[in-house]
Design an enzyme around this catalytic site. Sequence first.
Site, PDB file in Angstrom:
ATOM      1  N   TYR A 117      23.292  11.792  -1.772  1.00 14.12           N
ATOM      2  CA  TYR A 117      23.522  12.288  -3.130  1.00 14.12           C
ATOM      3  C   TYR A 117      22.424  11.814  -4.066  1.00 14.12           C
ATOM      4  CZ  TYR A 117      25.151   7.702  -4.685  1.00 14.12           C
ATOM      5  OH  TYR A 117      25.217   6.378  -5.010  1.00 14.12           O
ATOM      6  N   CYS A 118      22.350  12.485  -5.225  1.00 16.84           N
ATOM      7  CA  CYS A 118      21.409  12.115  -6.283  1.00 16.84           C
ATOM      8  C   CYS A 118      22.085  12.391  -7.622  1.00 16.84           C
ATOM      9  CB  CYS A 118      20.089  12.876  -6.131  1.00 16.84           C
ATOM     10  SG  CYS A 118      20.234  14.656  -6.359  1.00 16.84           S
ATOM     11  N   ARG A 119      21.328  12.669  -8.641  1.00 17.33           N
ATOM     12  CA  ARG A 119      21.891  12.921  -9.975  1.00 17.33           C
ATOM     13  C   ARG A 119      22.561  14.288 -10.042  1.00 17.33           C
ATOM     14  NH1 ARG A 119      19.982  15.503 -14.520  1.00 17.33           N
ATOM     15  NH2 ARG A 119      20.907  14.801 -16.466  1.00 17.33           N
ATOM     16  N   VAL A 178      25.914  12.951  -9.000  1.00 16.71           N
ATOM     17  CA  VAL A 178      26.784  12.066  -9.782  1.00 16.71           C
ATOM     18  C   VAL A 178      27.212  12.700 -11.104  1.00 16.71           C
ATOM     19  CG1 VAL A 178      26.019   9.891  -8.735  1.00 16.71           C
ATOM     20  CG2 VAL A 178      24.862  10.736 -10.751  1.00 16.71           C
TER      21      VAL A 178
END
Length: 112
Positions: free
Chosen positions: A74-76, A103
């Site tokens: 995952y990332c932003r 996120v």
Amino acid sequence: MLNFFKSSPPAYQNLTPAQFAEARRRPGTVLLDVRRPDEFAGGHLPGAINIDVTAPDYAQRAAALDKTRPTYVYCRSGARSAKAAEQLTKAGFANVANMLGGVLDWSEPLER
């Protein structure tokens, strides 16, 4: 007639945040946050390890992970993690999933 410009589907799974939350709780999974270290320090999913996908040593650090374990990335927002998920599958990782929305769409508390 064949369409040579049609892209093939990704070799990794795209999961909603709810699907991702459920899947990451399975035993033996690797939770990989591919954001910059400062973003990671600002709040990350519990149990995540941080390897910045934009760092020059990303491929080397990622290659040190166990390719046989399910790897949840995952990332932003989901863009960098999709790139990382593609790179991981090309590197031989057997089971890779990307969290759609990153996120920004995560509803559970983040760890600092």
